[in-house]
Design a protein around this motif. Structure first.
Motif, short mmCIF file in Angstrom:
data_model
loop_
_atom_site.label_atom_id
_atom_site.label_comp_id
_atom_site.label_asym_id
_atom_site.label_seq_id
_atom_site.Cartn_x
_atom_site.Cartn_y
_atom_site.Cartn_z
N LEU A 87 10.21 -3.64 10.93
CA LEU A 87 9.56 -3.20 9.38
C LEU A 87 8.32 -4.12 9.16
O LEU A 87 8.34 -5.07 9.18
CB LEU A 87 10.65 -3.44 8.48
N ARG A 88 7.19 -3.29 9.08
CA ARG A 88 5.98 -3.86 8.91
C ARG A 88 5.43 -3.61 7.34
O ARG A 88 4.97 -2.64 7.00
CB ARG A 88 4.82 -3.34 9.70
N GLU A 89 5.53 -4.92 6.63
CA GLU A 89 4.94 -4.85 5.37
C GLU A 89 3.78 -4.48 5.29
O GLU A 89 2.66 -5.02 5.87
CB GLU A 89 5.45 -6.29 4.55
N THR A 90 3.30 -3.62 4.42
CA THR A 90 1.76 -3.23 4.14
C THR A 90 1.37 -3.02 2.67
O THR A 90 2.20 -3.21 1.75
CB THR A 90 1.52 -1.94 4.66
N GLY A 91 0.13 -2.56 2.41
CA GLY A 91 -0.03 -2.65 0.94
C GLY A 91 0.46 -1.03 0.38
O GLY A 91 0.27 -1.06 -1.03
N GLY A 92 0.67 -0.22 1.30
CA GLY A 92 1.43 0.99 0.69
C GLY A 92 0.84 2.35 1.83
O GLY A 92 0.69 2.02 2.71
N ALA A 93 1.18 3.55 0.84
CA ALA A 93 0.69 4.69 1.69
C ALA A 93 -0.72 4.65 2.39
O ALA A 93 -0.84 5.33 3.38
CB ALA A 93 0.78 5.80 0.74
N ALA A 94 -1.74 4.48 1.73
CA ALA A 94 -3.11 4.50 2.48
C ALA A 94 -3.03 3.42 3.49
O ALA A 94 -3.68 4.08 4.54
CB ALA A 94 -4.09 4.09 1.46
N GLN A 113 2.53 8.71 0.99
CA GLN A 113 2.63 9.45 -0.20
C GLN A 113 2.01 10.84 0.06
O GLN A 113 0.69 10.82 0.50
CB GLN A 113 2.26 8.65 -1.32
N GLY A 114 2.32 11.67 -0.64
CA GLY A 114 1.75 13.09 -0.57
C GLY A 114 0.26 12.99 -1.36
O GLY A 114 0.22 12.23 -2.45
N GLY A 115 -0.70 13.69 -1.00
CA GLY A 115 -2.05 13.50 -1.45
C GLY A 115 -2.79 12.45 -0.57
O GLY A 115 -3.97 12.47 -1.22
N PRO A 180 -4.16 4.13 -6.26
CA PRO A 180 -5.35 4.37 -6.87
C PRO A 180 -5.93 5.67 -6.77
O PRO A 180 -6.48 6.22 -7.67
CB PRO A 180 -6.16 2.97 -6.26
N PRO A 181 -5.84 6.24 -5.71
CA PRO A 181 -6.80 7.33 -5.33
C PRO A 181 -5.96 8.67 -6.09
O PRO A 181 -6.40 9.50 -6.91
CB PRO A 181 -6.55 7.61 -3.86
#
Length: 465
Positions: A87-94, A113-115, A180-181
């Protein structure tokens, strides 16, 4: 015991030698076909790669987010099949999407995440090396705010429109996440002046601490309700949840969003939290993978998604997820196969590695057998011809000796005949061809007798003269 009894008898040695010759003849007859079959199976094994890697890297998100929680469940489920999930921890979907697009990142799959792609539904799928394994859960947009901030900044009125957030201290998620986006799209839709907002981009855990301490007025998180921080905020006194009254309209403007309802009392029936239905908008989170991921791992990930996300939840019915729709990326071919046919029946009775090996190799095995059967009828005659040629090629030399009787000296022909006889004695053939070998030796003796008879007749004629 006498020495004669202890030593092997000549007939035993001859029998053993004959048996060895028969076995060797059988092996020689079948060896070309066996080598051909093995070569075909080896080539198919290299091309099809039926044995998947034992290690998979899954990009999740922040430590207290829903992605991390689901990642742990995937790791537990795949461990039962002998697959180690890193499991690689990241900032999120982007960040996750960027890692998937980077072939050198080492990330094999990720929640996105969608979008996050920025594409519209009418756009062609991007050839970015990423494929979808399906949408796996709703990821509602939670706008939590302090009730005392609403009283202070809105003069006692409730927060009913994002345009009212002007002047609020609002956290919209850490850089690298999908929030954010997404929020900038919502701000544009509601004509919110971003310059009028006091925005921050803290990770989720520090942002929650700031909100509870009163240094933030509101924060936005897009996450499944399984996220520990979401659960905690829903139960925290003095923290309210924004009701997206125009959720249906937002879903029409942004097709990757789905209007969902958080039912009254679903968080805590005894405390009646929330005290009323809350309307939310929810992008669908997708499970994405590199399009080069081993097909067996794709299959296993989709099956695991059914196990992890298939139950009923706050925003879904049982069996609703995972599903191949509501994704902005092309669906992986192997994922399509799982959605159409379900779990292969072999996996109900065999370990995953064995079921996958049979599933991917059976067609090749059947094809090889279909080709090998006709060849099994062609190759033995060729081998038989080769064995019989060891005997028959000496008939040409025997005929040459016989034809030379009377034209060449008898002593020379007898010497040549003895040489042929010695060579024939060392010919090794299987027992099934021994009659032809003995026929050759009898024919040698027949030519020898004719040659000797002709020599005696010639000598008698010379004496009479």
């Amino acid at each position: 015991m006498s020495p004669d009894a202890a030593s092997p008898r000549p007939d035993d040695e001859h029998g053993a030698r004959s048996l060895w010759q028969s076995l060797r003849g059988f092996v020689v007859a079948q060896l070309p076909l066996l080598l051909l079959v093995l070569a075909a199976l080896a080539a198919a094994y290299v091309v099809l790669q039926p044995t998947p890697p034992k290690r998979l890297t899954l990009a999740t998100g922040g430590a207290q987010g829903a992605y991390a929680e689901f990642g742990r469940r995937y790791a537990d489920a795949l461990r039962a099949h002998g697959i180690e999930v890193v499991l690689r921890e990241t900032g999120g979907a982007a960040d996750n999407l960027a890692l998937l697009r980077d072939a050198a990142s080492g990330v094999d799959a990720a929640f996105v995440q969608g979008g996050s792609s920025g594409k519209r539904p009418v756009d062609e799928p991007a050839d970015d090396g990423v494929a979808s394994l399906g949408s796996v859960f709703h990821e509602p947009v939670w706008l939590f705010y302090r009730e005392d901030s609403a009283k202070r900044l809105l003069g006692g009125a409730a927060l009913t429109n994002p345009a009212q957030l002007a002047g609020w201290r609002l956290n919209v998620g850490a850089p690298g996440s999908g929030v954010p986006p997404l929020m900038h799209r919502l701000f544009d839709a509601y004509r919110v002046d971003v310059d009028a907002l006091r925005l921050s981009q803290l990770p989720l855990t520090p942002a929650v601490v700031e909100l509870l301490d009163g240094r933030l007025d509101a924060l936005v998180v897009a996450s499944a309700p399984e996220a520990p921080m979401v659960q905690m905020l829903l139960l925290t006194p003095g923290i309210a949840l924004f009701d997206f009254a125009q959720a249906e309209a937002l879903s029409r403007r942004f097709p990757f969003m789905t209007p969902v309802v958080l039912p009254r009392g679903v968080v805590d029936l005894a405390a009646d939290r929330p005290p009323a239905d809350v309307r939310l908008v929810a992008p669908a989170a997708s499970l994405l993978a590199r399009d080069t991921l081993h097909p067996a791992l794709v299959q296993l990930l989709v099956q695991t998604a059914r196990q992890v996300h298939g139950d009923a939840g706050w925003f879904q019915h049982a069996g609703e997820f995972p599903k191949p729709e509501a994704t902005e990326w092309p669906l992986a071919t192997e994922a399509q196969r799982v959605y159409r046919g379900g779990t292969p029946w072999l996996q109900r009775y065999l370990p995953f590695w064995a079921a996958n090996l049979i599933d991917r190799m059976w067609l090749v095995v059947v094809s090889v057998i279909a080709i090998a059967l006709p060849l099994s009828r062609v190759l033995p005659p060729l081998v038989e011809f080769r064995i019989r040629s060891r005997v028959f090629r000496w008939y040409a030399q025997l005929r040459a000796v016989e034809d030379a009787v009377g034209s060449r000296p008898a002593a020379e022909l007898l010497h040549r005949l003895d040489d042929i006889d010695r060579r024939v004695e060392h010919i090794a053939v299987p027992l099934s061809y021994a009659d032809e070998l003995y026929a050759l030796r009898s024919h040698i003796q027949m030519v020898r007798r004719r040659l000797q008879s002709h020599d005696r007749g010639t000598a008698n004629t010379g004496d009479a003269s």
